[in-house]
Design an enzyme around this catalytic site. Sequence first.
Site, short mmCIF file in Angstrom:
data_model
loop_
_atom_site.label_atom_id
_atom_site.label_comp_id
_atom_site.label_asym_id
_atom_site.label_seq_id
_atom_site.Cartn_x
_atom_site.Cartn_y
_atom_site.Cartn_z
N VAL A 62 0.82 -1.17 -0.31
CA VAL A 62 -0.37 0.00 -0.23
C VAL A 62 1.37 0.73 0.05
O VAL A 62 1.52 0.93 1.42
CB VAL A 62 -1.10 0.11 1.22
CG1 VAL A 62 -1.64 1.44 1.46
CG2 VAL A 62 -1.60 -1.10 0.83
N ALA A 107 4.71 3.40 2.46
CA ALA A 107 4.00 2.86 2.32
C ALA A 107 4.05 1.99 2.68
O ALA A 107 4.73 1.75 4.41
CB ALA A 107 5.07 2.77 0.97
N LYS A 108 3.89 0.33 2.64
CA LYS A 108 3.73 -0.59 4.39
C LYS A 108 3.22 -1.86 2.29
O LYS A 108 2.80 -1.78 1.84
CB LYS A 108 3.36 -0.77 4.93
CG LYS A 108 3.69 -1.03 6.55
CD LYS A 108 4.83 -0.75 6.77
CE LYS A 108 5.53 -1.68 7.78
NZ LYS A 108 6.03 -0.80 8.87
N GLY A 109 4.15 -2.96 3.08
CA GLY A 109 3.99 -4.34 2.70
C GLY A 109 3.58 -4.84 3.81
O GLY A 109 3.94 -5.05 4.92
#
Length: 418
Positions: A62, A107-109
């Site tokens: 995201v 952002a991040k995953g």
Amino acid sequence: MTGEENLNPFAVAMAQFDRAALYLDLDDGLRELLKTPKRQLIVSIPVKMDDGSLRVFEGYRVQHNVARGPGKGGIRYHPDVTLDEVKALAMWMTWKCATVNLPYGGAKGGVRVNPKELSRGELERLTRRYATEIAPLIGPDRDIPAPDVYTDAQTMAWIMDTISMFKGHTELGVVTGKPVELGGSHGRQEATARGCQFVIREACRTLGLSLSGATVVVQGFGNAGSNVARFLHEDGARIIALSDSKGGIYNPHGIDPEAALAHKARTGALQGLPDTEAITNEELLELPCDILVPAALENQITRRNADRVRARLIAEAANGPTTPDADDILFERGIMVVPDILANAGGVSVSYFEWVQDQYGFFWSEDEVRHHLERIMTSAFHEVRATAERYRVDLRRGAYILAIGRVAEATRVRGIFP
Ligand code: NAD
């Protein structure tokens, strides 16, 4: 405070935003834009397991907001990862990068997997396939992942190698938190904890609390927690309790973090360390102490237990450990909370240094890294504190007011395309 407390991490992140945005003169459209994730990617990750079977995992990446620069944020491997959690973590990254004034968005995953059940080969195949699936979104100018819960320098090396194979050349700057032998930065591994130590020192000065001799409780004993415990121990603090996912240990006279690390390496858990008493993670949060450092997962201090926390200072090495209702209770009780988007920003700050070094192909000494990190963390702490004082709010709202203001200004100046 009526009804059930909403512990969905994205709902918590939205509430934190709304509580701070009130103080800023934002029109409704801009407020909506700042709250909304820019991109959300859901991928399925098929993995050939060692026994010949095929399993399919779900993964996410995201990007919350990239107004100030490329997206930046870690990748989490955990069986409870959800899209909402990753959205919250991405949003927190936007505010974190803005709080410490890095030229990045958020952002991040995440991958919904229990990495402890996978062999090294299975983990490598999972990581390389996940990297391939999110490849259209990531890159040194677009979005730069890093380690988070249950991922590490090896995970980052596999991602860097996978992306480099597609590119046909080595692309060091696509991820940070890499091994030092492979374009990583000195000091990255312990950067989150080092940054946390720097803000704890400043917070102690503000409170008139001597760090030497202060009692400290740390929840979570991974990268962030174990290093915070080591560094505060070196500063002369007394570490009285520690925990990992299997439970906690307590000794009011002090625990040597190095002995705890060695015990965990040998047995796989903290409990059983000689001269310590076993306690639960819940009991640990309520121990009388000067400094409490949550360094595990979200929603640890909530409306349920906030009035039983007996620390003078809480420094959030973890992301999202305290809910908004708990924030209000702690503020009313005069307990200082150094919020995650400030307290754990040392990790992304040294990730930024790593990315700069990769772009230049010129690497810094550990002393240089530490010097720049101390400068960033110390000045961010005082900017946040000054903002909080100006608006007469807690440090979390102070940090959010500062960060949201910066992202809003970048958005306003850029304008809305087309
Ligand atoms: P890690 O994988 O190295 O360690 C996680 C630790 O948490 C382990 O000790 C594990 O046993 C413990 N844990 C897991 N579930 C738990 C539970 N229910 N109760 C108590 N302990 C539990 O992860 P990390 O990188 O240290 O991340 C910890 C926190 O710090 C996360 O919130 C992460 O988002 C945050 N953080 C990490 C970084 C970084 O650079 N690694 C940067 C910023 C923030």
